[in-house]
Design an enzyme around this catalytic site. Sequence first.
Site, PDB file in Angstrom:
ATOM      1  N   GLY A  96      18.673  27.771  25.197  1.00 23.51           N
ATOM      2  CA  GLY A  96      18.379  28.749  23.711  1.00 23.51           C
ATOM      3  C   GLY A  96      19.633  29.200  24.376  1.00 23.51           C
ATOM      4  CB  VAL A  97      21.297  30.663  21.412  1.00 21.13           C
ATOM      5  CG1 VAL A  97      20.566  30.451  20.359  1.00 21.13           C
ATOM      6  CG2 VAL A  97      23.253  31.129  21.525  1.00 21.13           C
ATOM      7  N   GLY A  98      19.138  32.839  21.902  1.00 20.01           N
ATOM      8  CA  GLY A  98      18.559  34.135  21.378  1.00 20.01           C
ATOM      9  C   GLY A  98      17.277  34.611  22.372  1.00 20.01           C
ATOM     10  CD  GLU A  99      14.988  32.026  22.483  1.00 20.09           C
ATOM     11  OE1 GLU A  99      15.071  31.851  23.160  1.00 20.09           O
ATOM     12  OE2 GLU A  99      13.819  31.535  22.064  1.00 20.09           O
TER      13      GLU A  99
END
Length: 138
Positions: A96-99
């Site tokens: 995951g990149v945003g969380e």
Amino acid sequence: MSKSTPKRVRSPSSSTPQSRTPAPPSTLPTSRGRCRGGAVQGIGWALNEEYYYDDSGRMANSSYLDYRIPTTLDVPMIGTIIVETPNPLHPFGVRGVGEPGIVPPLAAIANAVSHATGVRQTQLPMNPGRILETTRGK
């Protein structure tokens, strides 16, 4: 332009070789935007996002006119550096990149307020009114 074969590397936490291919250039701006968006959301949680309810239990700040979220005018420029490390627990090595960017601003702002006031904040948001309340009894 010749296509090169992806380099096979061993993940430090896994003995299984994984393919490491560079992300297509078109996904990098999106990934950077997601990282920045997560950080801004964390800043909002830390400083001003809060629900208010009236006596009947209805939410009093249910619109964007009343519910305060940060805008581009409220936050500094946020630089991002993408470090690609394959996830050994996922078949394609993705992460995951945003969380993950949501969490650090809360701790960083709490530490900054603690260093500035000498009082550890234990409730969110850390808005001026709440900081004033907690520092009065200091």
